[in-house]
Design a protein around this motif. Structure first.
Motif, PDB file in Angstrom:
ATOM      1  N   GLU A 194       0.780  11.324   6.512  1.00 48.87           N
ATOM      2  CA  GLU A 194      -0.442  10.346   6.175  1.00 48.87           C
ATOM      3  C   GLU A 194      -0.601   9.244   7.675  1.00 48.87           C
ATOM      4  O   GLU A 194      -1.889   9.473   7.817  1.00 48.87           O
ATOM      5  CB  GLU A 194      -1.005   9.706   4.871  1.00 48.87           C
TER       6      GLU A 194
ATOM      7  N   VAL B  94       0.967  -1.027  -0.308  1.00 51.07           N
ATOM      8  CA  VAL B  94       0.049   0.061  -0.580  1.00 51.07           C
ATOM      9  C   VAL B  94       0.514   1.332   0.295  1.00 51.07           C
ATOM     10  O   VAL B  94       1.793   1.188   0.620  1.00 51.07           O
ATOM     11  CB  VAL B  94      -0.815   0.290   1.035  1.00 51.07           C
TER      12      VAL B  94
ATOM     13  N   TYR C 288      -8.438  -4.386   2.122  1.00 48.58           N
ATOM     14  CA  TYR C 288      -9.041  -2.890   1.604  1.00 48.58           C
ATOM     15  C   TYR C 288     -10.471  -2.896   2.155  1.00 48.58           C
ATOM     16  O   TYR C 288     -11.292  -4.451   1.764  1.00 48.58           O
ATOM     17  CB  TYR C 288      -9.737  -2.731   0.478  1.00 48.58           C
TER      18      TYR C 288
ATOM     19  N   PHE D 277       1.769   4.846   0.330  1.00 50.50           N
ATOM     20  CA  PHE D 277       1.002   6.183   0.940  1.00 50.50           C
ATOM     21  C   PHE D 277       2.393   7.505   1.844  1.00 50.50           C
ATOM     22  O   PHE D 277       3.382   7.409   1.871  1.00 50.50           O
ATOM     23  CB  PHE D 277       0.562   6.172   2.924  1.00 50.50           C
TER      24      PHE D 277
ATOM     25  N   SER E  59      -8.311   6.223   5.822  1.00 54.15           N
ATOM     26  CA  SER E  59      -9.255   6.423   5.168  1.00 54.15           C
ATOM     27  C   SER E  59      -8.503   6.914   3.331  1.00 54.15           C
ATOM     28  O   SER E  59      -7.724   7.452   3.721  1.00 54.15           O
ATOM     29  CB  SER E  59     -10.184   7.226   5.257  1.00 54.15           C
ATOM     30  N   LEU E  60      -8.521   6.095   2.551  1.00 55.18           N
ATOM     31  CA  LEU E  60      -7.493   6.974   0.832  1.00 55.18           C
ATOM     32  C   LEU E  60      -9.138   8.094   0.305  1.00 55.18           C
ATOM     33  O   LEU E  60      -7.835   8.684  -0.131  1.00 55.18           O
ATOM     34  CB  LEU E  60      -7.867   5.310  -0.008  1.00 55.18           C
ATOM     35  N   PHE E  61      -9.992   7.585   0.928  1.00 59.01           N
ATOM     36  CA  PHE E  61     -11.114   8.714   0.344  1.00 59.01           C
ATOM     37  C   PHE E  61     -12.447   8.622   0.265  1.00 59.01           C
ATOM     38  O   PHE E  61     -13.157   7.162   0.950  1.00 59.01           O
ATOM     39  CB  PHE E  61     -10.979   8.997  -1.452  1.00 59.01           C
TER      40      PHE E  61
ATOM     41  N   ARG F  70     -10.665   2.417   2.135  1.00 56.94           N
ATOM     42  CA  ARG F  70     -10.190   2.477   3.184  1.00 56.94           C
ATOM     43  C   ARG F  70      -8.780   1.583   3.338  1.00 56.94           C
ATOM     44  O   ARG F  70      -9.853   0.388   2.812  1.00 56.94           O
ATOM     45  CB  ARG F  70     -11.472   2.208   5.051  1.00 56.94           C
ATOM     46  N   VAL F  71      -8.133   1.297   4.038  1.00 51.36           N
ATOM     47  CA  VAL F  71      -7.188   0.164   4.342  1.00 51.36           C
ATOM     48  C   VAL F  71      -7.402  -0.080   5.757  1.00 51.36           C
ATOM     49  O   VAL F  71      -7.111   0.766   6.364  1.00 51.36           O
ATOM     50  CB  VAL F  71      -5.505   0.523   3.545  1.00 51.36           C
TER      51      VAL F  71
END
Length: 180
Positions: free
Chosen positions: A29, A23, A154, A25, A52-54, A62-63
């Motif tokens: 973050e 992943v 995910y 990031f 939260s990715l978006f 989310r991851v």
């Protein structure tokens, strides 16, 4: 309630596991990784690390990182006002995810948290490995936990209003209180 020191430690551990899983990031973050104890003050048993990715008006991604046998408590995604309950898809990146839904009792590998046993009513077990994907329709009661190894996966969904999700355990508080 989570001590700030534990929150920071869990964030770093979750970030390391996410990196190892591929992943991507940004370093800044890491502070956005939510360390959720669901108000139960037993993070190692009932909790989750959520990045939260978006989160848009229509979609969310989310991851989620779970440490060995760490459990996200039983809940479901109901409609909130004009927003339909979310449809959620899980895809395992690394580790082994134990997912429980309503249906025939096939629980074999999971460990129901002893002090909250009465609040885990779903016993239909699905064992998911890297690359496995499962979609849950809105309103379907579920809970999940990592098996004997840390698990990264995910959670992709329609509109998320997670703060409004009902939990079987009436003692759950969705917003974690962090103390020094």
């Amino acid at each position: 309630m989570v001590k700030r020191e534990e929150q920071q430690r869990r964030r770093k551990q979750a970030a390391e596991l996410m990196r190892e899983s591929g992943v991507v990031f940004q370093e800044r973050e890491i502070e956005r990784i939510e360390v959720a104890d669901f108000g139960l003050s037993d993070l190692a048993t009932e909790g989750a690390q959520i990045f939260s990715l978006f989160d848009t008006k229509r979609l969310a991604a989310r991851v989620i990182v779970l440490f060995p046998y760490q459990t996200e408590p039983e809940h479901w995604h109901q409609s909130v006002g004009k927003i339909e309950g979310k449809e959620e898809t899980f895809r395992v990146i690394s580790g082994k995810l134990l997912l429980y839904t309503e249906g025939e009792d096939t629980l074999k590998e999971g460990r129901i948290p002893e002090k909250s046993r009465e609040y885990y009513t779903c016993r239909h077990e699905q064992v998911l490995y890297p690359g496995d994907t499962v979609t849950l329709e809105p309103g379907r009661k579920h809970w999940f936990q990592a098996a004997e190894v840390p698990t990264v996966f995910y959670s992709m969904s329609t509109t998320a209003v997670d703060a409004c999700d009902p939990f079987t355990n009436p003692n759950i508080r969705r917003v974690t209180q962090v103390v020094d």
